[in-house]
Design a protein around this motif. Sequence first.
Motif, PDB file in Angstrom:
ATOM      1  N   LYS A  53       0.936  -1.206  -0.090  1.00  0.00           N
ATOM      2  CA  LYS A  53      -0.068   0.127  -0.122  1.00  0.00           C
ATOM      3  C   LYS A  53       0.995   1.416  -0.044  1.00  0.00           C
ATOM      4  O   LYS A  53       0.383   2.065  -0.322  1.00  0.00           O
ATOM      5  N   TYR A  54       1.625   1.406   0.614  1.00  0.00           N
ATOM      6  CA  TYR A  54       2.637   2.373   0.605  1.00  0.00           C
ATOM      7  C   TYR A  54       4.052   2.303   0.100  1.00  0.00           C
ATOM      8  O   TYR A  54       5.176   3.284  -0.591  1.00  0.00           O
ATOM      9  N   GLY A  55       3.831   1.597  -1.567  1.00  0.00           N
ATOM     10  CA  GLY A  55       5.279   1.352  -2.072  1.00  0.00           C
ATOM     11  C   GLY A  55       6.586   0.383  -1.546  1.00  0.00           C
ATOM     12  O   GLY A  55       7.059  -0.095  -2.469  1.00  0.00           O
ATOM     13  N   GLY A  56       6.043  -0.855  -0.632  1.00  0.00           N
ATOM     14  CA  GLY A  56       6.701  -1.763  -0.817  1.00  0.00           C
ATOM     15  C   GLY A  56       6.164  -2.729  -1.836  1.00  0.00           C
ATOM     16  O   GLY A  56       5.657  -2.881  -2.159  1.00  0.00           O
ATOM     17  N   MET A  57       7.469  -4.140  -0.914  1.00  0.00           N
ATOM     18  CA  MET A  57       6.904  -5.576  -1.186  1.00  0.00           C
ATOM     19  C   MET A  57       6.053  -5.976  -0.424  1.00  0.00           C
ATOM     20  O   MET A  57       5.455  -7.417  -0.517  1.00  0.00           O
ATOM     21  N   GLY A  58       5.369  -5.639   0.448  1.00  0.00           N
ATOM     22  CA  GLY A  58       4.423  -6.344   1.538  1.00  0.00           C
ATOM     23  C   GLY A  58       5.456  -7.688   2.323  1.00  0.00           C
ATOM     24  O   GLY A  58       4.582  -8.844   3.001  1.00  0.00           O
ATOM     25  N   GLY A  59       6.832  -7.979   2.264  1.00  0.00           N
ATOM     26  CA  GLY A  59       7.574  -8.775   3.450  1.00  0.00           C
ATOM     27  C   GLY A  59       7.692  -8.089   4.776  1.00  0.00           C
ATOM     28  O   GLY A  59       6.731  -7.155   4.861  1.00  0.00           O
ATOM     29  N   GLY A  60       8.298  -8.376   5.302  1.00  0.00           N
ATOM     30  CA  GLY A  60       8.370  -8.413   6.776  1.00  0.00           C
ATOM     31  C   GLY A  60       9.973  -7.961   7.720  1.00  0.00           C
ATOM     32  O   GLY A  60      11.025  -8.099   6.386  1.00  0.00           O
TER      33      GLY A  60
ATOM     34  N   PRO B 273       5.973   5.830   1.352  1.00  0.00           N
ATOM     35  CA  PRO B 273       6.829   5.473   0.021  1.00  0.00           C
ATOM     36  C   PRO B 273       8.008   6.234  -0.619  1.00  0.00           C
ATOM     37  O   PRO B 273       9.300   5.602  -0.744  1.00  0.00           O
ATOM     38  N   ALA B 274       8.758   7.007   0.277  1.00  0.00           N
ATOM     39  CA  ALA B 274      10.009   7.784  -0.362  1.00  0.00           C
ATOM     40  C   ALA B 274      10.851   7.057   0.051  1.00  0.00           C
ATOM     41  O   ALA B 274      12.204   6.452  -0.135  1.00  0.00           O
ATOM     42  N   ILE B 275      10.551   6.503   1.440  1.00  0.00           N
ATOM     43  CA  ILE B 275      11.436   5.749   1.887  1.00  0.00           C
ATOM     44  C   ILE B 275      11.461   4.307   1.579  1.00  0.00           C
ATOM     45  O   ILE B 275      12.337   3.492   1.539  1.00  0.00           O
ATOM     46  N   ALA B 276      10.356   3.107   0.955  1.00  0.00           N
ATOM     47  CA  ALA B 276      10.219   2.377   0.409  1.00  0.00           C
ATOM     48  C   ALA B 276      11.509   2.661  -0.617  1.00  0.00           C
ATOM     49  O   ALA B 276      11.652   1.656  -1.245  1.00  0.00           O
ATOM     50  N   LYS B 277      11.134   3.189  -1.906  1.00  0.00           N
ATOM     51  CA  LYS B 277      11.692   3.620  -2.825  1.00  0.00           C
ATOM     52  C   LYS B 277      13.205   3.684  -2.777  1.00  0.00           C
ATOM     53  O   LYS B 277      13.957   4.023  -4.109  1.00  0.00           O
ATOM     54  N   GLY B 278      13.808   4.252  -1.816  1.00  0.00           N
ATOM     55  CA  GLY B 278      15.397   4.628  -1.461  1.00  0.00           C
ATOM     56  C   GLY B 278      15.554   6.133  -1.811  1.00  0.00           C
ATOM     57  O   GLY B 278      16.655   6.329  -1.519  1.00  0.00           O
ATOM     58  N   GLU B 279      14.907   6.546  -2.108  1.00  0.00           N
ATOM     59  CA  GLU B 279      14.429   8.088  -2.067  1.00  0.00           C
ATOM     60  C   GLU B 279      15.273   8.760  -0.516  1.00  0.00           C
ATOM     61  O   GLU B 279      15.625  10.102  -1.095  1.00  0.00           O
ATOM     62  N   LYS B 280      14.342   8.409   0.285  1.00  0.00           N
ATOM     63  CA  LYS B 280      14.687   8.909   1.193  1.00  0.00           C
ATOM     64  C   LYS B 280      15.468   8.104   1.636  1.00  0.00           C
ATOM     65  O   LYS B 280      14.795   7.131   2.613  1.00  0.00           O
ATOM     66  N   LEU B 281      16.305   8.712   2.913  1.00  0.00           N
ATOM     67  CA  LEU B 281      16.670   7.607   4.134  1.00  0.00           C
ATOM     68  C   LEU B 281      16.450   7.679   5.428  1.00  0.00           C
ATOM     69  O   LEU B 281      16.013   9.008   5.234  1.00  0.00           O
ATOM     70  N   ALA B 282      15.739   6.791   5.609  1.00  0.00           N
ATOM     71  CA  ALA B 282      15.247   7.482   7.735  1.00  0.00           C
ATOM     72  C   ALA B 282      16.535   7.207   8.465  1.00  0.00           C
ATOM     73  O   ALA B 282      17.652   6.097   7.782  1.00  0.00           O
ATOM     74  N   ALA B 283      16.300   7.694   9.528  1.00  0.00           N
ATOM     75  CA  ALA B 283      17.180   7.521  10.745  1.00  0.00           C
ATOM     76  C   ALA B 283      16.450   7.417  12.250  1.00  0.00           C
ATOM     77  O   ALA B 283      15.514   8.103  12.091  1.00  0.00           O
ATOM     78  N   PHE B 284      16.774   6.864  13.558  1.00  0.00           N
ATOM     79  CA  PHE B 284      16.301   6.412  14.326  1.00  0.00           C
ATOM     80  C   PHE B 284      16.801   7.996  15.053  1.00  0.00           C
ATOM     81  O   PHE B 284      18.431   7.366  15.425  1.00  0.00           O
ATOM     82  N   GLY B 285      16.484   8.060  15.831  1.00  0.00           N
ATOM     83  CA  GLY B 285      17.027   9.131  17.405  1.00  0.00           C
ATOM     84  C   GLY B 285      16.569   8.989  18.617  1.00  0.00           C
ATOM     85  O   GLY B 285      15.731   9.112  19.360  1.00  0.00           O
ATOM     86  N   LEU B 286      17.651   7.789  19.610  1.00  0.00           N
ATOM     87  CA  LEU B 286      17.226   8.353  20.697  1.00  0.00           C
ATOM     88  C   LEU B 286      18.443   7.928  21.386  1.00  0.00           C
ATOM     89  O   LEU B 286      18.766   9.287  22.664  1.00  0.00           O
TER      90      LEU B 286
END
Lengths: 384, 260
Positions: A59-66, A112-125
């Motif tokens: 639904k968000y442009g991914g392949m649907g796996g996990g 969608p942008a993360i799924a396409k690799g157009e944008k990277l994400a990061a986690f800040g803890l």
Amino acid sequence: MIDYLLTEEQTMIRDMARQITDEKIRPVAAEYDHTEKFPWDIMKVMGKSDLFGVYIDQKYGGMGGGVFELCLATEEFSRGCAGIAICYSASALGAYPIILHGSEEQKMKYLPAIAKGEKLAAFGLTEPAAGSDASAIQTTAEKKGDHYILNGTKHFITNGGEAEIYTIIAMTDKSKGPRGASLFVVEKGTPGFTFGKKEDKLGIRASATRELIFDNCKIPKENLIGREGTGFIAAMRTFDMSRPGIGAQAVGIAQGALDAALKYAKQRKQFGKSISTFQGIQWMLADMATETEAARALVYASAREVNAGKKDVGTHSAMAKLYASDVAMKVATDAVQIFGGYGYLKEYPAEKYMRDAKITQIYEGTNQIQRNIIAMGLIKESAK
Amino acid sequence: MNIIVCVKQVPDTTEVRIDPVTKNLVREGVKAIINPFDMYAIEEGLRLKEKFGGKVTAITMGPPQAEAILREAISLGCDDVVLVSDRGFAGSDTLATGYTLSKAIEKIKDYDLIICGKQAIDGDTAQVGPGIAATLDIAQIAYVRKVEEIKDGYITAERATEAGYEVVQSKLPCLLTVVKEINDPRLPSLKGKMRAKSAVVTVWKAADILAEESRIGLKGSPTWVLNIFTPPPRSKGKIFAGEPQEAVDQLFESVKGLLH
């Protein structure tokens, strides 16, 4: 390698990642390790091949796996370069809070942008004073009208400075302790959000690790993920999902080191014959292969449990991360030993595996913290 | 912008063996791949499509197994594929192959550009691409290393020559053969692979493309192969070591010796 009875799609993902590793990553791994240049070229290739979306809903442009599909790709990439692999999987770590707790609008906006690799994400803890004690975070988010104002510093953030989308934990109510923590999305370029120095690391040098600095950073209230006060629980759930990924990275490192050591042992001649004919070397190789396979089996089993939507996956994912990372360190160290003096040289591939392996015992919760999680799980389980 | 890319199934090895009796390539037991030069043709086709819109159709002449490389072409992003396959095509030389492919292209009809790799790594003739253009009676630019512009029904391209390059302008439709300097071929995508799995491969027989029997297969192939052999491996170069001045002197003496 044991036949793990992958589905056709999972096999496709593994083969695709393997092709990228062999054709695109291996030839440049040493160079990125040396220069610490961020591997944007490789990120683009991974994106175009749809690999950034393997764990994201169609639904968000991914392949649907996990998580399991994410592990298959991460393991392959790590065989070639664990530094490049972590740029890939850290994006998933940044995306998971949105997948797990984000609103439909947030998912539509960011995934969608993360799924396409157009944008990277990061986690800040992590913060300077909040490492293993994740509840000690100091960064605050103060609600003012339609906005939150963020103040504080995160450090050791993988993909820091390179990613566009950051999921950040900050205290919305310090008096409540961990129950006063909340999760936010902060986009790169938001005024008041800057980056500190890039860390000079022992291993995974292709990846970028930076400080995130929030100085009266104003974000719309829509950027809150979930409800106020659920940030700490969301972070812990995110780690439950991401730990098998670190396990997979460790398995990839171990496999890469083993492959290199085996190849070298067959070529290297001493006392008139190849050193692979010596029992001392054979036994080392046998142990390396057995432990790597055992680590893989544990990582796959725990990732499959996560994929199946089982509750309380924390203990098993901690076991996978703990065991696989200890195996990676041991196998990589033994690989250096088999290479002998050459193993100590940067000209040969063994020492990089050893440097890269070390971080897997430290990040995403040190292996000591993993043991705490496992023990707590055991005790909780036995009380039922 | 409708583009046809011609691809060939070749054995995956640079050490092609030749049957000493039949003088044919030994294909048994060797994995088949898309001719590497054709990968540049596919990539260029896809890039032009991304820029100008339209579609890319990959076409090959070969045995039924050649379907596999067409599926790979789909996984890379080609929209349609056509396999031209008939027992009657067996034994085709480059003339007959060029004729056969041009008949299939006539059937596809609606195209602006045909792109081929500069040659196949098995036969190395570099004749089929130009042969197609000649049969179709359209312009051709061989050894293209860069497509500069496509505008108002014309294409401008740089073609590599031994001494440098030429800039050539041609009216469309036109056939290009491309060299490896033109681009860096992409890898397939997962979504492309999924699409390739379920895609229908169109198969055309000789009758479907209205090919004249006398111009296909062995009958349509005037080429007589007298002998094929593996050239001796290139001998190692000589390295002149030492101080630059010394090494240059030695090199100079050595070249002088060759001239006499």
